[in-house]
Design an enzyme around this catalytic site. Structure first.
Site, mmCIF file in Angstrom:
data_model
loop_
_atom_site.group_PDB
_atom_site.id
_atom_site.type_symbol
_atom_site.label_atom_id
_atom_site.label_comp_id
_atom_site.label_asym_id
_atom_site.label_seq_id
_atom_site.Cartn_x
_atom_site.Cartn_y
_atom_site.Cartn_z
ATOM 1 N N GLU A 35 0.820 -1.205 0.000
ATOM 2 C CA GLU A 35 0.000 0.000 0.000
ATOM 3 C C GLU A 35 0.861 1.264 0.000
ATOM 4 O O GLU A 35 0.549 2.240 -0.688
ATOM 5 C CB GLU A 35 -0.936 -0.002 1.212
ATOM 6 C CG GLU A 35 -2.105 -0.952 1.102
ATOM 7 C CD GLU A 35 -3.048 -0.600 -0.018
ATOM 8 O OE1 GLU A 35 -3.353 0.603 -0.179
ATOM 9 O OE2 GLU A 35 -3.467 -1.512 -0.740
ATOM 10 N N CYS A 197 -15.960 2.546 -20.274
ATOM 11 C CA CYS A 197 -17.238 2.592 -19.563
ATOM 12 C C CYS A 197 -18.193 1.483 -19.996
ATOM 13 O O CYS A 197 -18.981 0.975 -19.180
ATOM 14 C CB CYS A 197 -17.900 3.953 -19.778
ATOM 15 S SG CYS A 197 -16.940 5.336 -19.112
#
Length: 353
Positions: A35, A197
């Protein structure tokens, strides 16, 4: 489970990333390290650094016990070196205060250097399956577009709204998979430019897709002209092929890293070189540009060959002569490391007057 999470997890089951090196095993230390490395850095760039780092320092206690130069050397090339220092400092605090482990308490974890709310949530969700939302750059992009939120995501008012949506969408079950799924979606289909999309599992309810706003959202930060600064880097090389390095101060870019002595211009470079060593002539190497987030740095390297060390600098802990093996073990800025790895010789350079 809410419809947002259900659709995202169904997509993740078929298309999500499940073979990342920090997922096997997916323990708190490996998740934390990944992370931190992934902040402002893409997965493909991070993977080789992660593998090298985890091989050298496989546990949190190993990281805590390592000296800073070793940590920075392993980090060298990833940039944003403050992340590595925070990582190191947090590991030492875990040894001192938490029995050598990352705490499972959210407040204690988020209070460690360099972690904060989103990284703490990611660690607890992925390593322990606990329900905590995250809000990294990829997640901000997904939520901003899905909910049609205008305003730069870094603004406190906008970020507050995004946290509310992040919390509302995070499910109680499969928290680890959900956390990975929303990061994966933002890194792939919901990319910054040319988002796909039509293939997105959230497209049916996405406001940005519906209103043709994907190019406008997230709202970009107001741009500023990036200035250019100039520096001369001194490569002082002795008869044994060693290079004189200088540890940078605690302020500014590359703080605390070993680098090359610098000067404002050629005249200043000669004065600095004469103060540090006995020199004869200099050879100008090819200049280059290094781009930071807030300015460009134009670098002119000057090679001083056959330099002889002054005794006056022998006791200065911020200066040291290093051979290639020692240089490889130190934390150096990426452009400086690249410069020192490049083959430079009298035949490939020209004299500087």
């Amino acid at each position: 489970m809410n419809p947002f999470a259900s659709a995202l997890l169904a997509w993740f089951d078929h298309h999500g990333r499940k073979d990342l090196p920090w997922q096997h095993p997916r323990d708190a230390y490996r998740v934390w390290l990944s992370e931190v490395m992934l902040q402002q850095t893409q997965v493909t760039t991070v993977i080789p650094y992660f593998l090298r780092f985890i091989e050298a320092l496989p546990t949190l206690r190993d990281l805590a016990a390592a000296d800073e130069d070793r940590v920075l050397a392993l980090w060298s090339g990833l940039g944003y070196y403050r992340r590595a220092r925070f990582l190191h400092r947090a590991a030492q605090q875990c040894v001192q205060q938490h029995g050598g482990e990352l705490p499972r308490d959210f407040d204690a974890l988020a209070a460690l250097p360099g972690i904060g709310r989103s990284t703490a949530g990611a660690i607890l969700a992925q390593a322990h399956g606990l329900r905590f939302p995250i809000l990294d750059g990829n997640v901000k992009r997904v939520l901003t577009r899905f909910h049609g939120i205008h305003g730069h995501p870094g603004q406190s008012a906008v970020e507050k709204v995004l946290w509310q949506h992040a919390d509302a969408h995070t499910p109680s079950k499969r928290a680890a998979d959900y956390t990975q799924a929303i990061m994966d979606l933002g890194a792939s289909l919901c990319a910054r430019s040319r988002p796909q999309c039509e293939a997105c599992p959230l497209a049916a309810d996405c406001i940005a897709y519906r209103d043709d706003l994907t190019a406008q959202l997230p709202t970009p930060k107001a741009s500023k002209a990036i200035p250019t600064r100039a520096t001369v880097m001194l490569i002082l090389r002795d008869a044994h092929g060693r290079i004189l390095l200088e540890r940078r101060g605690p302020q500014g870019v590359w703080s605390g890293l070993w680098s090359l002595p610098e000067a404002a211009d050629h005249d200043d470079a000669w004065r600095t070189a004469q103060r540090l060593a006995q020199i004869d002539d200099a050879q100008a190497l090819a200049p280059f540009m290094h781009v930071f987030s807030h300015y460009r740095l134009h670098v002119e390297p000057l090679l001083f060959d056959e330099a002889a060390a002054h005794r006056a600098i022998a006791d200065n802990p911020s200066l040291r002569w290093c051979d290639s093996v020692e240089i490889a073990a130190l934390g150096l800025p990426a452009p400086v490391r690249s410069l020192l790895l490049a083959p430079f010789s009298r035949e490939s350079t020209r004299k500087s007057t």
